[in-house]
Design a protein around this motif. Structure first.
Motif, PDB file in Angstrom:
ATOM      1  N   SER A 115       0.766  -1.164  -0.005  1.00  5.31           N
ATOM      2  CA  SER A 115       0.036  -0.063   0.033  1.00  5.31           C
ATOM      3  C   SER A 115       0.791   1.324   0.242  1.00  5.31           C
ATOM      4  CB  SER A 115      -0.962  -0.004   1.245  1.00  5.31           C
ATOM      5  OG  SER A 115      -1.462   1.328   1.407  1.00  5.31           O
ATOM      6  N   LEU A 116       0.528   2.292  -0.946  1.00  2.00           N
ATOM      7  CA  LEU A 116       1.409   3.408  -1.156  1.00  2.00           C
ATOM      8  C   LEU A 116       1.082   4.373  -0.101  1.00  2.00           C
ATOM      9  CD1 LEU A 116       2.364   3.669  -4.924  1.00  2.00           C
ATOM     10  CD2 LEU A 116       3.891   3.630  -3.041  1.00  2.00           C
ATOM     11  N   ALA A 117      -0.513   4.514   0.454  1.00  2.00           N
ATOM     12  CA  ALA A 117      -1.023   5.514   1.157  1.00  2.00           C
ATOM     13  C   ALA A 117      -2.389   4.778   1.712  1.00  2.00           C
ATOM     14  CB  ALA A 117      -1.432   6.645   0.277  1.00  2.00           C
ATOM     15  N   ALA A 162      -9.003  17.943   1.106  1.00  2.00           N
ATOM     16  CA  ALA A 162      -8.150  17.298   2.438  1.00  2.00           C
ATOM     17  C   ALA A 162      -7.217  16.462   1.465  1.00  2.00           C
ATOM     18  CB  ALA A 162      -9.155  16.688   3.277  1.00  2.00           C
ATOM     19  N   ALA A 163      -7.837  15.761   0.325  1.00  2.00           N
ATOM     20  CA  ALA A 163      -6.852  14.730  -0.275  1.00  2.00           C
ATOM     21  C   ALA A 163      -5.714  15.471  -0.792  1.00  2.00           C
ATOM     22  CB  ALA A 163      -7.733  13.942  -1.324  1.00  2.00           C
ATOM     23  N   LYS A 164      -5.929  16.679  -1.594  1.00  2.00           N
ATOM     24  CA  LYS A 164      -4.984  17.448  -2.029  1.00  2.00           C
ATOM     25  C   LYS A 164      -3.852  17.695  -1.162  1.00  2.00           C
ATOM     26  CE  LYS A 164      -6.938  19.909  -5.936  1.00  2.00           C
ATOM     27  NZ  LYS A 164      -6.957  21.378  -6.545  1.00  2.00           N
ATOM     28  N   LYS A 165      -4.221  18.186   0.144  1.00  2.00           N
ATOM     29  CA  LYS A 165      -3.282  18.401   1.129  1.00  2.00           C
ATOM     30  C   LYS A 165      -2.563  17.111   1.666  1.00  2.00           C
ATOM     31  CE  LYS A 165      -1.608  21.209   4.719  1.00  2.00           C
ATOM     32  NZ  LYS A 165      -0.887  20.273   5.447  1.00  2.00           N
ATOM     33  N   LEU A 166      -3.293  15.935   1.828  1.00  2.00           N
ATOM     34  CA  LEU A 166      -2.587  14.621   2.420  1.00  2.00           C
ATOM     35  C   LEU A 166      -1.712  14.273   1.218  1.00  2.00           C
ATOM     36  CD1 LEU A 166      -2.504  12.678   4.717  1.00  2.00           C
ATOM     37  CD2 LEU A 166      -4.300  11.480   3.572  1.00  2.00           C
ATOM     38  N   VAL A 167      -2.101  14.165   0.064  1.00  2.00           N
ATOM     39  CA  VAL A 167      -1.319  13.623  -0.930  1.00  2.00           C
ATOM     40  C   VAL A 167       0.312  14.646  -0.935  1.00  2.00           C
ATOM     41  CG1 VAL A 167      -0.726  13.556  -3.480  1.00  2.00           C
ATOM     42  CG2 VAL A 167      -2.914  12.899  -2.616  1.00  2.00           C
ATOM     43  N   ALA A 168      -0.065  16.057  -0.841  1.00  2.00           N
ATOM     44  CA  ALA A 168       1.199  16.666  -0.935  1.00  2.00           C
ATOM     45  C   ALA A 168       2.142  16.495   0.358  1.00  2.00           C
ATOM     46  CB  ALA A 168       0.659  18.185  -1.001  1.00  2.00           C
ATOM     47  N   ASP A 169       1.433  16.444   1.633  1.00  2.00           N
ATOM     48  CA  ASP A 169       2.186  16.192   2.713  1.00  2.00           C
ATOM     49  C   ASP A 169       2.975  14.600   2.530  1.00  2.00           C
ATOM     50  OD1 ASP A 169       1.403  18.652   3.810  1.00  2.00           O
ATOM     51  OD2 ASP A 169      -0.080  17.676   5.162  1.00  2.00           O
ATOM     52  N   ILE A 170       2.403  13.801   2.212  1.00  2.00           N
ATOM     53  CA  ILE A 170       2.986  12.247   1.985  1.00  2.00           C
ATOM     54  C   ILE A 170       3.961  12.328   1.110  1.00  2.00           C
ATOM     55  CG2 ILE A 170       2.274   9.907   1.327  1.00  2.00           C
ATOM     56  CD1 ILE A 170      -0.182   9.898   2.882  1.00  2.00           C
ATOM     57  N   SER A 171       3.940  13.027  -0.043  1.00  2.00           N
ATOM     58  CA  SER A 171       4.771  12.966  -1.080  1.00  2.00           C
ATOM     59  C   SER A 171       5.997  13.839  -0.610  1.00  2.00           C
ATOM     60  CB  SER A 171       4.259  13.346  -2.363  1.00  2.00           C
ATOM     61  OG  SER A 171       3.059  12.509  -2.603  1.00  2.00           O
ATOM     62  N   ASN A 218       4.967   2.228  10.355  1.00  2.00           N
ATOM     63  CA  ASN A 218       5.415   0.940   9.819  1.00  2.00           C
ATOM     64  C   ASN A 218       4.813   0.894   8.237  1.00  2.00           C
ATOM     65  OD1 ASN A 218       7.151   0.497  12.206  1.00  2.00           O
ATOM     66  ND2 ASN A 218       5.521  -0.963  12.972  1.00  2.00           N
ATOM     67  N   GLN A 219       3.629   1.064   8.241  1.00  2.00           N
ATOM     68  CA  GLN A 219       2.886   0.831   6.831  1.00  2.00           C
ATOM     69  C   GLN A 219       3.317   1.754   5.665  1.00  2.00           C
ATOM     70  OE1 GLN A 219       1.408  -1.506   6.018  1.00  2.00           O
ATOM     71  NE2 GLN A 219      -0.336  -1.260   4.423  1.00  2.00           N
ATOM     72  N   TRP A 220       3.512   3.015   6.085  1.00  2.00           N
ATOM     73  CA  TRP A 220       3.540   3.970   4.947  1.00  2.00           C
ATOM     74  C   TRP A 220       4.961   4.797   5.033  1.00  2.00           C
ATOM     75  CZ3 TRP A 220      -1.692   4.142   7.019  1.00  2.00           C
ATOM     76  CH2 TRP A 220      -2.541   3.530   6.134  1.00  2.00           C
ATOM     77  N   PHE A 221       5.728   4.697   6.156  1.00  2.00           N
ATOM     78  CA  PHE A 221       6.744   5.622   6.570  1.00  2.00           C
ATOM     79  C   PHE A 221       8.251   4.949   7.262  1.00  2.00           C
ATOM     80  CE2 PHE A 221       3.031   8.017   7.125  1.00  2.00           C
ATOM     81  CZ  PHE A 221       2.883   8.905   6.149  1.00  2.00           C
ATOM     82  N   GLY A 222       8.090   3.731   6.901  1.00  2.00           N
ATOM     83  CA  GLY A 222       9.427   3.029   6.994  1.00  2.00           C
ATOM     84  C   GLY A 222       9.782   2.964   8.488  1.00  2.00           C
ATOM     85  N   GLY A 223       8.542   3.047   9.444  1.00  2.00           N
ATOM     86  CA  GLY A 223       8.936   3.159  10.806  1.00  2.00           C
ATOM     87  C   GLY A 223       9.182   4.492  11.385  1.00  2.00           C
TER      88      GLY A 223
END
Length: 584
Positions: free
Chosen positions: A34-36, A91-100, A470-475
């Motif tokens: 899962s990427l997000a 909210a999705a635009k903000k979350l995609v930007a933050d995660i990426s 652990n799932q999306w940010f390598g711990g």
């Protein structure tokens, strides 16, 4: 009357595949992990599809050098959030930007390059998040991997879609940043727990499109490529390096085919592979042959006879829309996929990566409930099943000679194992339809499949629990990553004019509409066991193997000739016939 295809079991086709050996053109973009939030883990599905080659691209931070996602970005493809409900899109635009942005490997690359300070560019390098995904992909869970698939990564140097389109400000520093990745993933991979090195490095993606490379001076790309390839070869002389993942792949004579090859030849710049994209808007999968041959001709013109030709993205449509995302998961697209994988055996394509293999936009997986039991989700899609049937062909990897007849809707490939006592035959029946690639045209049937979409119920600051880390940010706690990759995104320059000259081929569907007859001469055996499996609209999706249809075919051996008749191999179907041969 059914369409007849003849093969000769006494001869393998040295002009097909790699000297008759089936080519591994069934790679994908996208991850089994899962990427997000909102997207599934698909380890089991990827293994059942037999996915060996994965291109690390559009990972939204994973494998990206220096993303700069803006919430209000001008050039906005919004690939991850097309399917998000309208009320949640901001909210999705903000979350995609933050995660990426926080997952990018070099969160201070831009400010470092702006100040021409390599130490600043390397400051707080964030390798661990990409490490975690690479470990998951390459280690490939043993309990879900009974065939012991040894995955290989194509590492794309650059950014994800919407991650900023200005060219890097300091090419020398950018090349140094790349050198740390090559040291980490090609030389010291075992120290970080990876089971094998990364060998393929692709420099950038689609520089001929302005939303990846805001310059209409191709020499800028040539310069970046030259600097990076020389750095990589200094660190790992055995690395395979290439570019450029171009979009306009039939533009022979253009700046990113002939112009690039001329530059590399004249300046003695290494080019281990040339990568290109196989999207067509004609609705005709046979155009992949045209593109492969165009590129091969130009490679030979400039003496790159040993350079691999790799199609790092392809699909039946380049246009992202809800209509498209349903169409690319349909039985008709399953036939498009299988046709393309067969055509690639007869064109100069050494590897290929479908866009894409996961549950994101254009992906092979959706959130559609099973129509027979709405409480249960489908395990896969018809298009995913097409990949799984093609993977079965590697049980019998030697391509038999036959009439290469691409003049109807049917495309047929026959292969045998080393000892010759097993034959697999893949028959794809696809009717060319230009509207199929048009994102504005609704699918038939018109119901849209329920797609996965980004879960916006939590912000980045709320994704700090142990599971999420652990799932999306390598711990790592994502809120501890501070990025400074802001770059002024200028208005796009004028697009370099292109004309790919792709046209659909003429077809005769009269016979292929009635199914297929397959004849194998010099069969050499008297007895057989046969099983047939078919992908078709309305077929079961609760498992990767499509429903068995052995009772719908007839097979006989007479006068050293095997004849198989299948009147139900009609348009928008893919059928695998598996034959075991014996003397008694």
């Amino acid at each position: 009357m059914t369409k007849i295809f003849s093969f000769n079991k006494n001869h393998r086709d040295l002009s097909a595949g790699h000297n008759s050996h089936l080519k591994e053109v069934n790679g994908v973009n996208g991850m089994p992990k899962s990427l997000a939030p909102g997207f599934p883990d698909l380890d089991d599905q990827f293994n059942q599809m037999g996915i060996t080659h994965i291109r690390l691209h559009d990972g939204f931070g994973i494998g990206d050098m220096d993303n700069y996602f803006q919430v209000d970005r001008k050039n906005n493809q919004n690939q991850m959030i097309v399917n998000v409900p309208e009320e949640n899109k901001s909210a999705a635009k903000k979350l995609v930007a933050d995660i990426s942005n926080v997952r990018s490997i070099f969160p201070n690359a831009a400010i470092g390059m702006r100040n021409h300070d390599v130490n600043l560019a390397l400051k707080e390098a964030n390798y661990e998040m990409t490490d975690a995904y690479l470990h998951d992909v390459l280690s490939n869970q043993v309990d879900l991997n009974p065939d012991n698939i040894q995955r290989q990564i194509m590492f794309r140097i650059g950014r994800s879609l919407d991650g900023g389109y200005e060219t890097p400000e300091d090419f020398d520093i950018y090349a140094i940043l790349v050198s740390t990745l090559v040291s980490r993933y090609a030389l010291n991979y075992a120290r970080i727990g990876l089971p094998r090195k990364i060998s393929y490095w692709e420099i950038w993606n689609e520089p001929d499109l302005l939303f990846f490379w805001n310059s209409n001076d191709p020499k800028k790309y040539y310069e970046l490529y030259n600097k990076i390839v020389r750095v990589i070869k200094t660190i790992d002389p055995d690395a395979k390096v290439g570019g450029a993942g171009i979009s306009f792949s039939n533009n022979a004579g253009g700046d990113y085919i002939d112009g690039f090859f001329r530059y590399c030849r004249n300046n003695n710049v290494p080019l281990d592979f040339f990568s290109w994209h196989g999207y067509v808007d004609t609705g005709d999968p046979q155009n992949i042959i045209d593109m492969g041959n165009t590129i091969q001709k130009s490679l030979h013109t400039y003496d790159f006879t040993e350079t691999e030709s790799i199609c790092t993205e392809w699909n039946s449509s380049p246009f992202g829309s809800r209509n498209t995302f349903t169409k690319v998961q349909s039985a008709k697209n399953a036939a498009y996929i299988a046709s393309s994988l067969i055509y690639m055996q007869y064109a100069k394509v050494d590897l290929a990566h479908y866009y894409r293999g996961d549950g994101l936009s254009f992906g092979l997986f959706n959130n559609q409930p099973n129509p027979k039991n709405p409480c249960v989700k489908n395990f896969c899609t018809y298009s995913a099943q097409s990949f799984s049937l093609f993977a079965r062909m590697f049980e019998t990897p030697h391509i038999l000679s036959g009439n290469k007849d691409f003049s109807t809707g049917l495309t047929v490939l026959a292969t045998e194992n080393e000892s010759g006592n097993k034959i697999n035959i893949l028959a794809a029946n696809y009717k060319v339809d230009k509207s199929f690639s048009d994102g504005n045209v609704a699918p038939v049937p018109a119901d849209l499949y329920r797609q996965y979409y980004l879960d916006t119920s939590r912000t980045l600051k709320q994704l700090t629990d142990t599971y999420s880390k652990n799932q999306w940010f390598g711990g790592i706690d994502p809120t501890t990553i501070h990025h400074n990759n802001a770059v002024v995104q200028n208005d796009p320059v004028q697009q370099i004019p292109t004309d790919t000259y792709l046209r659909p081929k003429s077809r005769d569907y009269i016979h292929s509409d009635q199914g297929v007859t397959i004849v194998i001469d010099h069969i050499g055996y008297k007895k057989f066991k046969v099983k047939a499996y078919r992908i078709q609209e309305g077929g079961g999706l609760e498992q990767m193997t499509p429903p068995e249809v052995t009772n719908q075919i007839t097979v006989s051996i007479s006068n050293n000739k095997l004849t198989l008749v299948d009147k139900m191999a009609k348009p928008s179907t893919v059928t695998l016939y598996s034959l075991e041969l014996s003397h008694h």
